[in-house]
Design a protein around this motif. Sequence first.
Motif, PDB file in Angstrom:
ATOM      1  N   GLU A  37       0.824  -1.201   0.000  1.00 21.48           N
ATOM      2  CA  GLU A  37       0.000   0.000   0.000  1.00 21.48           C
ATOM      3  C   GLU A  37       0.855   1.246   0.000  1.00 21.48           C
ATOM      4  O   GLU A  37       1.664   1.450   0.888  1.00 21.48           O
ATOM      5  CB  GLU A  37      -0.837   0.063   1.279  1.00 21.48           C
ATOM      6  CG  GLU A  37      -2.160  -0.595   1.217  1.00 21.48           C
ATOM      7  CD  GLU A  37      -2.860  -0.424   2.551  1.00 21.48           C
ATOM      8  OE1 GLU A  37      -3.625   0.525   2.690  1.00 21.48           O
ATOM      9  OE2 GLU A  37      -2.600  -1.244   3.455  1.00 21.48           O
ATOM     10  N   LEU A  38       0.603   2.102  -0.933  1.00 24.67           N
ATOM     11  CA  LEU A  38       1.364   3.339  -1.044  1.00 24.67           C
ATOM     12  C   LEU A  38       1.057   4.296   0.095  1.00 24.67           C
ATOM     13  O   LEU A  38       1.858   5.164   0.430  1.00 24.67           O
ATOM     14  CB  LEU A  38       0.995   3.985  -2.371  1.00 24.67           C
ATOM     15  CG  LEU A  38       2.044   4.770  -3.110  1.00 24.67           C
ATOM     16  CD1 LEU A  38       3.415   4.153  -3.004  1.00 24.67           C
ATOM     17  CD2 LEU A  38       1.621   4.893  -4.556  1.00 24.67           C
ATOM     18  N   SER A  39      -0.114   4.135   0.690  1.00 24.89           N
ATOM     19  CA  SER A  39      -0.467   5.094   1.733  1.00 24.89           C
ATOM     20  C   SER A  39       0.188   4.747   3.075  1.00 24.89           C
ATOM     21  O   SER A  39       0.126   5.534   3.998  1.00 24.89           O
ATOM     22  CB  SER A  39      -1.985   5.180   1.889  1.00 24.89           C
ATOM     23  OG  SER A  39      -2.501   3.905   2.114  1.00 24.89           O
ATOM     24  N   GLY A  78       5.531   4.360   0.944  1.00 25.78           N
ATOM     25  CA  GLY A  78       5.660   5.632   0.238  1.00 25.78           C
ATOM     26  C   GLY A  78       7.125   6.036   0.159  1.00 25.78           C
ATOM     27  O   GLY A  78       7.638   6.403  -0.905  1.00 25.78           O
ATOM     28  N   ALA A  84       9.011   3.626  -2.141  1.00 28.40           N
ATOM     29  CA  ALA A  84       8.720   3.886  -3.551  1.00 28.40           C
ATOM     30  C   ALA A  84       9.489   5.109  -4.027  1.00 28.40           C
ATOM     31  O   ALA A  84      10.060   5.121  -5.128  1.00 28.40           O
ATOM     32  CB  ALA A  84       7.226   4.091  -3.749  1.00 28.40           C
ATOM     33  N   MET A 136       6.694   1.673 -12.458  1.00 28.05           N
ATOM     34  CA  MET A 136       5.259   1.523 -12.480  1.00 28.05           C
ATOM     35  C   MET A 136       4.868   0.810 -11.195  1.00 28.05           C
ATOM     36  O   MET A 136       5.334  -0.287 -10.939  1.00 28.05           O
ATOM     37  CB  MET A 136       4.940   0.603 -13.647  1.00 28.05           C
ATOM     38  CG  MET A 136       3.559   0.601 -14.003  1.00 28.05           C
ATOM     39  SD  MET A 136       3.552   0.976 -15.761  1.00 28.05           S
ATOM     40  CE  MET A 136       1.948   1.601 -15.825  1.00 28.05           C
ATOM     41  N   ILE A 137       4.012   1.452 -10.401  1.00 29.29           N
ATOM     42  CA  ILE A 137       3.699   0.893  -9.097  1.00 29.29           C
ATOM     43  C   ILE A 137       2.411   0.078  -9.133  1.00 29.29           C
ATOM     44  O   ILE A 137       1.421   0.498  -9.699  1.00 29.29           O
ATOM     45  CB  ILE A 137       3.581   2.016  -8.051  1.00 29.29           C
ATOM     46  CG1 ILE A 137       4.943   2.684  -7.880  1.00 29.29           C
ATOM     47  CG2 ILE A 137       3.070   1.482  -6.720  1.00 29.29           C
ATOM     48  CD1 ILE A 137       4.930   3.916  -7.037  1.00 29.29           C
ATOM     49  N   GLN A 145      -0.221  -1.922  -6.520  1.00 33.01           N
ATOM     50  CA  GLN A 145      -0.548  -2.140  -5.111  1.00 33.01           C
ATOM     51  C   GLN A 145      -1.160  -3.520  -4.921  1.00 33.01           C
ATOM     52  O   GLN A 145      -2.102  -3.883  -5.605  1.00 33.01           O
ATOM     53  CB  GLN A 145      -1.531  -1.078  -4.623  1.00 33.01           C
ATOM     54  CG  GLN A 145      -0.994   0.324  -4.747  1.00 33.01           C
ATOM     55  CD  GLN A 145      -1.760   1.311  -3.879  1.00 33.01           C
ATOM     56  OE1 GLN A 145      -1.312   1.701  -2.818  1.00 33.01           O
ATOM     57  NE2 GLN A 145      -2.922   1.703  -4.333  1.00 33.01           N
TER      58      GLN A 145
END
Lengths: 330, 330
Positions: B65-67, B72, B75, B90-91, B93
């Motif tokens: 999860e990027l959040s 974060g 990444a 390219m991400i 999730q």
Amino acid sequence: MRDVARHAGVSPKTVSNVMNGYPYIREATRTKVLASIDALGYQMNISARNLKSGRTGIIGLAIPELSLPYFGELADAVIEAADEHGLTVMIEQTGADRDRELTVLNRPRGHLVDGLLYSPLGLGQDDIGQLNTNTPMVLLGERIFHSPVDHVMIDNVGGTKAAVEHLLQLGRRRIAVLGVHPGEKVGTASIRYGAYASALTDHGVRVPEELAFPAGRWHRSTGAEATERLIATGEKFDAILGLNDTLALGAVRVLTRHGYRIPDDVAVVGFDNIDETLYSTPTLTTVDPGRTQIARNAVELLVKRMAGDDSEHEEIVAPYQLHIRESTAG
Amino acid sequence: MRDVARHAGVSPKTVSNVMNGYPYIREATRTKVLASIDALGYQMNISARNLKSGRTGIIGLAIPELSLPYFGELADAVIEAADEHGLTVMIEQTGADRDRELTVLNRPRGHLVDGLLYSPLGLGQDDIGQLNTNTPMVLLGERIFHSPVDHVMIDNVGGTKAAVEHLLQLGRRRIAVLGVHPGEKVGTASIRYGAYASALTDHGVRVPEELAFPAGRWHRSTGAEATERLIATGEKFDAILGLNDTLALGAVRVLTRHGYRIPDDVAVVGFDNIDETLYSTPTLTTVDPGRTQIARNAVELLVKRMAGDDSEHEEIVAPYQLHIRESTAG
DNA sequence: TTGAAAGCGCTAACAC
DNA sequence: GTGTTAGCGCTTTCAA
């Protein structure tokens, strides 16, 4: 694909049709083709399709910094929203520097993205000319007036005013601001600062310029430094408005260390409603700019543009919400 | 490209050579071509090049999860590192769910990415067979033994042990753990929990199973809930180990609300060294897994593999560092 | 040092 | 319902 076609005893076109869910195919044929695809472990070559169709199914998302919680959470929301439209997101970091923002904006993308979601921090009216209009684009967050592109905006003015008025209602008059960008006429910093100033003025309170502290990047560390400078001046203050949450959280840290009681001595307000504000000590009063809503709207708007809609550009303002928490409400 | 060639009075091949920095071109020709490119606003079509070359210059980064702040920040670091190699990221999730992790892993990417950086949370030994070895891949963070792919690992065992030993040295014996995944044999949760248990055992302290609290996702909210459950049991405890920082920060919040003094009554330790731990109240003692280092190493390793290097797979363990802060040091 | 021709894997248009 | 043909924009021979 030729191999699959041969293996299944059909033509390449039929394989293509199957891959793309073309409806008029006999069930038997489809099954046969699918079996061959499976047997050969075939994967469609997207580049080839892109070359033919001129579209890639990728949209760009240009944001300052993924490591800032707000943008991490925004990116998450955008990826989810894009996913629902079958689109993939490619993130570009601009670093919150006007020059780099312009560079990213004009970087040749080699037709790699079908559209661009762009969240500028320092760009403004003067830069409108730069907005390359040959890729569909939607601006996120920022209000640039009279620009020829779509916007999905945070209600910076409304949100900031609500926050300031909340502080005024608590009887605070000496409200310091962290994160201003002196000399900058546009961009989030100046918009929020302007709203702060006009909220004070509206209520007959003088705007205390001696309480405005710059911070180029809006990190916890810069918020902490700005607060140290504020304290060092010896000026009296009974509230702090961080122009975003991380600044405010940096301030909270420094205030606590210096023995200020929050909110008794100093009330603190932020902006963004990042997850962290619910768990900080004290929890932080903040403005929720409607992140999910923004992501959704922006992707939908972009999809519309990519589909060729060239109606008048739209400006959508997401509704904000003030969350009152311990940092102002004891 | 044909247009440019015509405009400059050369062949397409010459334009191609110029675009790609082929050295043997007369300066005059190069200048002429560049001028034409500029005049026509030409952008190379990447899809076409990809089709021909079979490579896209894109690498995938699959994370939960990027959040979540840790991802974060990770990444961010990966994007910077990739940038230095001229690669775009390219991400994807995965949502930290084992099934979705497997789905993402096996999703046909249509030759869109040249390689994949994969940060699994719940995958383990049993899933090794699934590791599709036809795209170059580097595993991040997780240790899966005897797998046929490269790893760049966090030193989960070393880092966790150091954290626990630090607590033991402070005289704490009743150390609660937040974020365990009961029944899971592999994955970060079980590795860190195992290290915790063996650190206790090594020092002759009984492993208090009544103080291990599950949390599926490692958020502040789940950390807070787990801590509420811990308090509700009425068990005595003098320290909390959050299996990551957000869990620990959720715990800090709840402890503070319940009137526990940190670290006097309860010492708290996290894992990840996210930026927030430097600014929380109190600041959080945590293990720095060497994020930047991991990103750098992983990208370099992947680049090597994409270049066709098929030597024995590597396992790199990034050095950890324990940062002792207020949550354990007063 | 530059040019000509062939083809990467797919799909749109049209034929059957 | 399915097959054929042509060509998307580039790079890779190979020749000049």
